[in-house]
Design a protein around this motif. Structure first.
Motif, PDB file in Angstrom:
ATOM      1  N   ASP A   1      -9.281   3.873  -4.394  1.00  0.00           N
ATOM      2  CA  ASP A   1      -9.797   2.831  -3.493  1.00  0.00           C
ATOM      3  C   ASP A   1      -9.897   1.474  -4.175  1.00  0.00           C
ATOM      4  O   ASP A   1     -10.489   0.543  -3.624  1.00  0.00           O
ATOM      5  N   LEU A   2      -9.331   1.361  -5.373  1.00  0.00           N
ATOM      6  CA  LEU A   2      -9.396   0.093  -6.114  1.00  0.00           C
ATOM      7  C   LEU A   2      -7.999  -0.470  -6.413  1.00  0.00           C
ATOM      8  O   LEU A   2      -7.876  -1.432  -7.169  1.00  0.00           O
ATOM      9  N   LYS A   3      -6.982   0.113  -5.808  1.00  0.00           N
ATOM     10  CA  LYS A   3      -5.619  -0.333  -6.104  1.00  0.00           C
ATOM     11  C   LYS A   3      -5.391  -1.776  -5.679  1.00  0.00           C
ATOM     12  O   LYS A   3      -4.598  -2.497  -6.302  1.00  0.00           O
ATOM     13  N   ASP A   4      -6.072  -2.208  -4.611  1.00  0.00           N
ATOM     14  CA  ASP A   4      -5.882  -3.598  -4.185  1.00  0.00           C
ATOM     15  C   ASP A   4      -6.334  -4.568  -5.257  1.00  0.00           C
ATOM     16  O   ASP A   4      -5.729  -5.626  -5.460  1.00  0.00           O
ATOM     17  N   LYS A   5      -7.396  -4.221  -6.007  1.00  0.00           N
ATOM     18  CA  LYS A   5      -7.872  -5.083  -7.091  1.00  0.00           C
ATOM     19  C   LYS A   5      -6.863  -5.106  -8.245  1.00  0.00           C
ATOM     20  O   LYS A   5      -6.653  -6.133  -8.886  1.00  0.00           O
ATOM     21  N   ILE A   6      -6.238  -3.950  -8.489  1.00  0.00           N
ATOM     22  CA  ILE A   6      -5.257  -3.870  -9.580  1.00  0.00           C
ATOM     23  C   ILE A   6      -4.036  -4.724  -9.249  1.00  0.00           C
ATOM     24  O   ILE A   6      -3.576  -5.528 -10.071  1.00  0.00           O
ATOM     25  N   TYR A   7      -3.506  -4.563  -8.040  1.00  0.00           N
ATOM     26  CA  TYR A   7      -2.347  -5.370  -7.642  1.00  0.00           C
ATOM     27  C   TYR A   7      -2.699  -6.864  -7.628  1.00  0.00           C
ATOM     28  O   TYR A   7      -1.866  -7.711  -7.969  1.00  0.00           O
ATOM     29  N   PHE A   8      -3.924  -7.169  -7.225  1.00  0.00           N
ATOM     30  CA  PHE A   8      -4.354  -8.572  -7.220  1.00  0.00           C
ATOM     31  C   PHE A   8      -4.303  -9.148  -8.634  1.00  0.00           C
ATOM     32  O   PHE A   8      -3.826 -10.266  -8.850  1.00  0.00           O
ATOM     33  N   THR A   9      -4.808  -8.384  -9.604  1.00  0.00           N
ATOM     34  CA  THR A   9      -4.791  -8.843 -10.997  1.00  0.00           C
ATOM     35  C   THR A   9      -3.360  -8.977 -11.510  1.00  0.00           C
ATOM     36  O   THR A   9      -3.033  -9.928 -12.237  1.00  0.00           O
ATOM     37  N   MET A  10      -2.496  -8.062 -11.120  1.00  0.00           N
ATOM     38  CA  MET A  10      -1.094  -8.164 -11.513  1.00  0.00           C
ATOM     39  C   MET A  10      -0.475  -9.442 -10.949  1.00  0.00           C
ATOM     40  O   MET A  10       0.286 -10.138 -11.639  1.00  0.00           O
ATOM     41  N   GLY A  11      -0.805  -9.756  -9.703  1.00  0.00           N
ATOM     42  CA  GLY A  11      -0.307 -11.001  -9.109  1.00  0.00           C
ATOM     43  C   GLY A  11      -0.851 -12.221  -9.816  1.00  0.00           C
ATOM     44  O   GLY A  11      -0.136 -13.206 -10.042  1.00  0.00           O
TER      45      GLY A  11
ATOM     46  N   TYR B   1       0.586  -9.757  -4.654  1.00  0.00           N
ATOM     47  CA  TYR B   1      -0.532 -10.055  -3.752  1.00  0.00           C
ATOM     48  C   TYR B   1      -0.352  -9.327  -2.415  1.00  0.00           C
ATOM     49  O   TYR B   1      -1.313  -8.814  -1.830  1.00  0.00           O
ATOM     50  N   ARG B   2       0.876  -9.289  -1.916  1.00  0.00           N
ATOM     51  CA  ARG B   2       1.127  -8.591  -0.648  1.00  0.00           C
ATOM     52  C   ARG B   2       0.914  -7.090  -0.801  1.00  0.00           C
ATOM     53  O   ARG B   2       0.415  -6.428   0.116  1.00  0.00           O
ATOM     54  N   GLN B   3       1.262  -6.549  -1.954  1.00  0.00           N
ATOM     55  CA  GLN B   3       0.976  -5.139  -2.213  1.00  0.00           C
ATOM     56  C   GLN B   3      -0.525  -4.893  -2.251  1.00  0.00           C
ATOM     57  O   GLN B   3      -1.008  -3.842  -1.824  1.00  0.00           O
ATOM     58  N   SER B   4      -1.259  -5.864  -2.762  1.00  0.00           N
ATOM     59  CA  SER B   4      -2.719  -5.749  -2.783  1.00  0.00           C
ATOM     60  C   SER B   4      -3.277  -5.655  -1.369  1.00  0.00           C
ATOM     61  O   SER B   4      -4.154  -4.840  -1.078  1.00  0.00           O
ATOM     62  N   ILE B   5      -2.748  -6.491  -0.471  1.00  0.00           N
ATOM     63  CA  ILE B   5      -3.201  -6.467   0.927  1.00  0.00           C
ATOM     64  C   ILE B   5      -2.864  -5.131   1.565  1.00  0.00           C
ATOM     65  O   ILE B   5      -3.672  -4.541   2.288  1.00  0.00           O
ATOM     66  N   GLN B   6      -1.670  -4.613   1.282  1.00  0.00           N
ATOM     67  CA  GLN B   6      -1.245  -3.341   1.854  1.00  0.00           C
ATOM     68  C   GLN B   6      -2.111  -2.198   1.351  1.00  0.00           C
ATOM     69  O   GLN B   6      -2.429  -1.263   2.097  1.00  0.00           O
ATOM     70  N   ALA B   7      -2.523  -2.266   0.080  1.00  0.00           N
ATOM     71  CA  ALA B   7      -3.295  -1.173  -0.516  1.00  0.00           C
ATOM     72  C   ALA B   7      -4.770  -1.218  -0.150  1.00  0.00           C
ATOM     73  O   ALA B   7      -5.508  -0.273  -0.442  1.00  0.00           O
ATOM     74  N   ALA B   8      -5.214  -2.300   0.491  1.00  0.00           N
ATOM     75  CA  ALA B   8      -6.645  -2.478   0.755  1.00  0.00           C
ATOM     76  C   ALA B   8      -7.186  -1.443   1.731  1.00  0.00           C
ATOM     77  O   ALA B   8      -8.328  -1.006   1.616  1.00  0.00           O
ATOM     78  N   GLY B   9      -6.396  -1.066   2.716  1.00  0.00           N
ATOM     79  CA  GLY B   9      -6.869  -0.111   3.703  1.00  0.00           C
ATOM     80  C   GLY B   9      -8.012  -0.688   4.518  1.00  0.00           C
ATOM     81  O   GLY B   9      -7.976  -1.837   4.964  1.00  0.00           O
ATOM     82  N   ALA B  10      -9.060   0.125   4.702  1.00  0.00           N
ATOM     83  CA  ALA B  10     -10.200  -0.307   5.523  1.00  0.00           C
ATOM     84  C   ALA B  10     -11.124  -1.250   4.771  1.00  0.00           C
ATOM     85  O   ALA B  10     -11.944  -1.938   5.387  1.00  0.00           O
ATOM     86  N   ASN B  11     -11.011  -1.297   3.443  1.00  0.00           N
ATOM     87  CA  ASN B  11     -11.876  -2.172   2.644  1.00  0.00           C
ATOM     88  C   ASN B  11     -11.256  -3.565   2.579  1.00  0.00           C
ATOM     89  O   ASN B  11     -10.320  -3.815   1.824  1.00  0.00           O
ATOM     90  N   THR B  12     -11.783  -4.490   3.375  1.00  0.00           N
ATOM     91  CA  THR B  12     -11.200  -5.831   3.481  1.00  0.00           C
ATOM     92  C   THR B  12     -11.888  -6.855   2.594  1.00  0.00           C
ATOM     93  O   THR B  12     -11.645  -8.047   2.739  1.00  0.00           O
ATOM     94  N   THR B  13     -12.747  -6.414   1.683  1.00  0.00           N
ATOM     95  CA  THR B  13     -13.500  -7.368   0.859  1.00  0.00           C
ATOM     96  C   THR B  13     -12.584  -8.273   0.051  1.00  0.00           C
ATOM     97  O   THR B  13     -12.806  -9.484  -0.048  1.00  0.00           O
ATOM     98  N   GLN B  14     -11.533  -7.675  -0.529  1.00  0.00           N
ATOM     99  CA  GLN B  14     -10.637  -8.439  -1.397  1.00  0.00           C
ATOM    100  C   GLN B  14      -9.631  -9.273  -0.605  1.00  0.00           C
ATOM    101  O   GLN B  14      -9.150 -10.306  -1.086  1.00  0.00           O
ATOM    102  N   ILE B  15      -9.319  -8.851   0.616  1.00  0.00           N
ATOM    103  CA  ILE B  15      -8.194  -9.437   1.356  1.00  0.00           C
ATOM    104  C   ILE B  15      -8.301 -10.950   1.534  1.00  0.00           C
ATOM    105  O   ILE B  15      -7.317 -11.663   1.301  1.00  0.00           O
ATOM    106  N   PRO B  16      -9.447 -11.525   1.959  1.00  0.00           N
ATOM    107  CA  PRO B  16      -9.463 -12.983   2.149  1.00  0.00           C
ATOM    108  C   PRO B  16      -9.159 -13.757   0.879  1.00  0.00           C
ATOM    109  O   PRO B  16      -8.509 -14.809   0.928  1.00  0.00           O
ATOM    110  N   TYR B  17      -9.580 -13.241  -0.262  1.00  0.00           N
ATOM    111  CA  TYR B  17      -9.329 -13.940  -1.524  1.00  0.00           C
ATOM    112  C   TYR B  17      -7.859 -13.793  -1.944  1.00  0.00           C
ATOM    113  O   TYR B  17      -7.315 -14.677  -2.607  1.00  0.00           O
ATOM    114  N   THR B  18      -7.241 -12.675  -1.546  1.00  0.00           N
ATOM    115  CA  THR B  18      -5.811 -12.518  -1.806  1.00  0.00           C
ATOM    116  C   THR B  18      -5.012 -13.480  -0.941  1.00  0.00           C
ATOM    117  O   THR B  18      -4.079 -14.141  -1.411  1.00  0.00           O
ATOM    118  N   TYR B  19      -5.371 -13.574   0.349  1.00  0.00           N
ATOM    119  CA  TYR B  19      -4.738 -14.562   1.222  1.00  0.00           C
ATOM    120  C   TYR B  19      -4.918 -15.970   0.647  1.00  0.00           C
ATOM    121  O   TYR B  19      -3.994 -16.795   0.674  1.00  0.00           O
TER     122      TYR B  19
END
Length: 751
Positions: A299-309, A325-343
């Motif tokens: 459930d933390l893959k979006d944070k990992i992809y974000f850091t890679m970006g 960053y787009r992979q981070s958004i895809q991996a977020a699933g129902a947890n949208t906490t990271q998504i606005p900062y990735t956008y």
């Protein structure tokens, strides 16, 4: 003798009663006798203080353990108080206040009196009852008898002022405590609270330095690991990645939770990207792969992809960063906490690196739709979004009006054919969307939504994804629909309040027009007859729809000279505003120059010519280029304010005068349009930035006039007096004094 023995029980009883009465009197809460103080100390401590203290500690522990951290942002050193978040522990806090209040009510001579008041202050602080908490802490500092207790109360007062955003008073208390001999506990709490003040003020370097001085006094544990993580974040924000890495490494040695350990590792990798340590950067690839393969990080893959970006962006590999960053958004699933900062990060790359403002706007819109308004980034993001909204608006205006003007010059036959092709293409797109929607319905009903082609394709930009795949666009569309139409039932002709009228307008299919409606066919008619009726209705509806669409297109095309003049005026205004947007808001003089030049080429008689000359001169000067625009301005418009600005010495010239002039013109335009409330607000906000410019007194005078229009005669007279006081040497002073005399006469007549 017999009488003595006969009366002895009575004497004993009287003696016991006398001793009990004396004891009770001596135990009065106002007595200073040792027996009384000992009794009240014992009772206050175990019957009130200990219970209240333990309840508050338990409430603080619950709030700490149940906290929701946003690791995408700088964590707060102390958990900000929130009355809503403290609701689960409110009964404990209320009971703690009740228990602690027993001491001032019943045990005034107890040594626990100051401590009880401090507990009451802490409980009220946690409930976000800041005014009462401040009063309690002040009372202890004024009436307390123990210096340590008074210092503890002052540390609590610092915290309460900080939570109330009263940083001036918080720092005043801190300055006093800095000179006092604090015990170990108060020293620790003082440093942490002072670091929190500076963090809240955005003074990150100071906050980090204070935290560094605090760590020797802290024991290992989750709270200390969290503070090390925050210290690392603070050093990252101040451009000291080496110090940040040192603190991230200390997180691992301070008994952290899994989340703290995980984010410390991620942040350390990010900081390595800033140090330029290529060896560590090479190791980070293996670390990322290991993290992604670890089931604990599912459930933390979006944070990992974000850091890679983030690392790719810092190394200048922009396209690869956007992909991660787009992979981070895809991996977020129902947890949208990271998504606005990735956008937001994708928007920044399009804005700052690619200068693709249209795409940047799309991502900023998506970020704002999901970002909490209390986020520190929200206000800045909103301002940038407004700028990009204007940019897209001006570009769209230019593109649309130019297209329509070109269409007006086409051969009628060719134009008609072109419109047919456009409508046909649109129908194909609509059919494709309808087919895709049908797939979604069918597969979703079978519980297989993810199997829909493209449904989860994160490589598409937000505006390229079909609306039902994009939760941001779906939410925005639903909100816009309800604002315009209200809550409408899902049915045919939902736009119509009168269904009979809608049927009459429906065209040849309406019985009112003598046509045959598909609905007129009996349900018992032969199947072929029903199919024929439905087919006829479909063909007629399609023909009518195409004609209506074509008529709508024709209505927009400016065929007349008057309509063409209006279209050109809109293009002229858009070019002018777009050029200024490039120059000032986007700070892109290289883009401003061709925009202004296009304006002058297409509209050589524009009324904005002097200002455009001046802005072209400034833009070329900013790029270090020589140009003839200043000479043209001085030759063609020598008496304008822009010529005076351009003719000033280099030491006096600059963007400040230009910005002041642009702002003044904008405010004056609002005034001329009778939008006086907005004009006054803009004047109030801009006056300080006009200081020292030639337009300072002019804007001040315009503000005086606006105050009179908006706030009435009394405020008008006061603003006149302020002008006379602030601008005694202004050439506008005689006019202002005449205005003052007129205002005084109005006031006298009113009395």
């Amino acid at each position: 003798m017999s009488r003595y023995f006969r009366n002895r029980p009575l004497l004993v009883l009287l003696t016991v009663l006398a001793l009990l009465t004396g004891g009770l009197v001596s135990c009065s809460q106002y007595s200073t006798k040792p027996i009384s103080k000992g009794y009240h100390n014992l009772t206050a401590h175990f019957n009130a203080y200990v219970i209240a203290r333990d309840e508050i500690k338990e409430a603080e522990l619950i709030l700490f353990k149940t906290r929701q951290e946003n690791y995408s942002q700088l964590l707060p050193i102390l958990l900000p108080v929130d009355s809503m978040l403290s609701m689960p522990v409110k009964p404990q806090l209320d009971d703690a206040i009740k228990k602690a209040s027993l001491i001032p009510e019943r045990h005034q001579n107890s040594k626990w009196l100051d401590n009880a008041y401090i507990l009451i202050g802490r409980a009220r602080l946690l409930k976000q009852d800041l005014p009462n908490a401040i009063d309690v802490f002040k009372y202890v500092n004024t009436k307390g008898t123990s210096e340590d207790d008074k210092h503890e109360a002052l540390v609590g007062l610092m915290r309460a002022y900080t939570e109330a955003s009263d940083y001036a008073n918080a720092l005043n208390v801190a300055e006093y405590l800095r000179t006092q001999p604090l015990n170990k506990a108060n020293t620790r709490d003082f440093y942490i609270t002072k670091a929190y003040i500076h963090e809240r003020k955005g003074e990150y370097a100071v906050a980090a330095g204070i935290l560094d001085a605090t760590f020797p006094a802290l024991k290992k544990g989750e709270s200390t690991a969290r503070l090390h993580l925050i210290a690392g974040q603070l050093y990252d924000l101040t451009g000291q990645p080496a110090k940040a890495i040192a603190h991230y490494e200390k997180v691992q040695k301070s008994q952290p939770t899994y989340d703290l350990s995980f984010y410390a590792n991620l942040y350390a990798i990010q900081s390595n990207g800033l140090t330029g340590d290529q060896k560590r950067l090479a190791q980070s690839t293996e670390t990322f792969e290991s993290m992604l393969n670890d089931r604990k990080n599912a459930d933390l893959k979006d944070k990992i992809y974000f850091t890679m970006g983030l690392l790719e962006a810092r190394n200048g590999r922009i396209d690869k960063a956007i992909s991660f960053y787009r992979q981070s958004i895809q991996a977020a699933g129902a947890n949208t906490t990271q998504i606005p900062y990735t956008y937001q990060e994708i928007g920044k790359l399009y804005f700052e690196k690619k200068a693709d403002y249209s795409k940047a706007k799309v991502y900023y819109d998506s970020a704002l739709a999901l970002m909490p308004q209390q986020s520190p980034d929200y206000a800045a993001l909103m301002n940038r979004k407004k700028t990009l909204d204007e940019f897209v608006q001006y570009q769209t205006t230019i593109r649309t009006e130019d297209s329509l003007l070109n269409l007006a010059q086409m051969n009628p036959t060719a134009l008609d054919k072109l419109l047919d092709n456009v409508i046909t293409q649109k129908e194909k797109e609509d059919q494709a969307q309808a087919a895709l929607a049908q797939q979604i319905v069918e597969r979703a009903s079978n519980g297989n939504f993810n199997a829909v082609p493209g449904a989860t394709n994160s490589n598409l930009q937000p505006n390229e994804r079909w609306v039902l795949y994009n939760p941001v666009a779906l939410s925005q569309g639903r909100q816009e629909f309800s604002v315009r139409w209200g809550n409408r039932p899902i049915e045919d002709n939902w736009r119509r309040s009168n269904k009979e009228a809608s049927e009459a307008i429906a065209g040849v299919n309406s019985p009112l027009n003598g046509g045959t409606s598909a609905n007129d066919v009996s349900p018992n008619a032969p199947l072929q007859q029903q199919d024929a009726a439905n087919a006829t209705a479909s063909v007629n509806a399609t023909t009518t729809g195409r004609k209506a669409q074509k008529d709508a297109f024709y209505a927009k095309i400016p065929f007349t000279k008057e309509a063409q003049a209006q279209a050109n005026q809109r293009v002229e205004n858009a070019l002018y505003k777009l050029g200024k947007l490039y120059k000032f808001q986007l700070n892109q003089p290289a883009d401003a120059i061709p925009t202004f030049e296009q304006l002058l080429t297409r509209y050589p008689n524009t009324l904005q010519k002097p200002e455009v000359y001046y802005l072209l001169h400034l833009s070329n000067e900013q790029l270090g280029k020589t140009s003839s625009w200043k000479d043209k301005l001085l030759a063609e418009y020598p008496n304008t304010s822009y010529a005076r600005l351009a003719g000033k010495t280099v030491a006096q010239s600059g963007d400040s005068e230009a910005k002041a002039l642009v702002t003044y013109n904008q405010i004056y335009e609002l005034y001329q349009a009778n939008n006086v409330t907005e004009a006054l607000a803009r004047a109030d906000n801009s006056l300080s930035s006009f200081a020292g410019t030639q337009l300072e007194d002019k804007l001040a005078l315009l503000r005086v006039i606006l105050v009179g229009r908006v706030q009435g005669v009394d405020a008008y007279r006061q603003s006149i007096n302020e002008f006379i006081r602030d601008y005694p040497a202004s050439p506008l002073l005689p006019r202002v004094k005449a205005m003052q005399d007129a205002a005084n006469r109005i006031t006298a007549n009113r009395k």
